[in-house]
Scaffold this active site. Structure first.
Site, short mmCIF file in Angstrom:
data_model
loop_
_atom_site.label_atom_id
_atom_site.label_comp_id
_atom_site.label_asym_id
_atom_site.label_seq_id
_atom_site.Cartn_x
_atom_site.Cartn_y
_atom_site.Cartn_z
CD GLU A 1 48.78 37.25 40.61
OE1 GLU A 1 48.73 37.29 39.37
OE2 GLU A 1 48.37 38.17 41.33
CB CYS B 1 42.26 39.29 40.33
SG CYS B 1 42.42 37.64 39.63
N1 THU Z 1 46.84 40.95 36.56
C1 THU Z 1 47.64 39.95 37.03
O1 THU Z 1 48.39 39.34 36.27
N2 THU Z 1 47.59 39.65 38.35
C2 THU Z 1 46.80 40.29 39.25
O2 THU Z 1 46.80 39.92 40.42
C3 THU Z 1 45.95 41.42 38.85
C4 THU Z 1 45.91 41.69 37.39
C5 THU Z 1 46.92 41.31 35.15
C6 THU Z 1 45.73 40.95 34.33
C7 THU Z 1 45.82 41.97 33.20
O3 THU Z 1 46.70 41.49 32.21
C8 THU Z 1 46.47 43.19 33.86
O4 THU Z 1 47.09 42.71 35.05
C9 THU Z 1 45.50 44.30 34.21
O5 THU Z 1 44.39 43.82 34.89
#
Ligand code: THU
Length: 138
Positions: free
Chosen positions: A58, A89
């Protein structure tokens, strides 16, 4: 008012996920933002052996749009390889509230089903520039 057509945006989020660099989590995330000028910017998660340096899909998409000079985000689509809908997150929610406050957020599961929300629904009471101003004024 007519709903914008998000077909291209959703497809961009899906293809962005195929470009994820996620050798540690094996959890590819694809994101794409649609700007007021009609441009689409993609983002994927980018991990690092020093784990905390990982960047979410994001934020890559939002920062990419801003770095290209865009300032009005109409919509942000996020796809995760999950049966349930993506749950951005906390860090990404904070960034969404500031960089894309009026946007529609389209959460997509691995089946391509959608759930719509907004940055403020995802992060009520987020920290913002008003708090910085308050401190300056006292
Ligand atoms: N991740 C994202 O790219 N976006 C989110 O909203 C949640 C988590 C990624 C971070 C990491 O590379 C993987 O997902 C696992 O946490």
């Amino acid at each position: 008012m007519n709903q914008p057509d998000f077909t291209a945006l959703i497809e961009a989020a899906r293809t962005a996920g195929t470009l994820a660099y996620a050798p540690y989590s094996h959890f590819p995330v694809g994101a794409a933002v649609l700007t007021a000028s009609g441009r689409i910017f993609q983002g994927c998660n980018l991990e690092n052996a020093a784990y905390p340096l990982t960047m979410c899909a994001e934020r890559v998409a939002l920062f990419s749009a801003y770095a290209a000079g865009e300032r009005t985000i109409v919509a942000l689509a996020i796809m995760t390889p999950t049966a349930t809908f993506a749950s951005p997150c906390g860090a990404c929610r904070q960034v969404m509230v500031e960089l894309a406050p009026q946007s529609q957020v389209i959460l997509l599961n691995r089946a391509g089903e959608q759930q719509r929300t907004t940055p403020h629904a995802l992060l009520p009471h987020g920290f913002g520039p008003a708090q910085l101003d308050e401190a300056r004024d006292t």
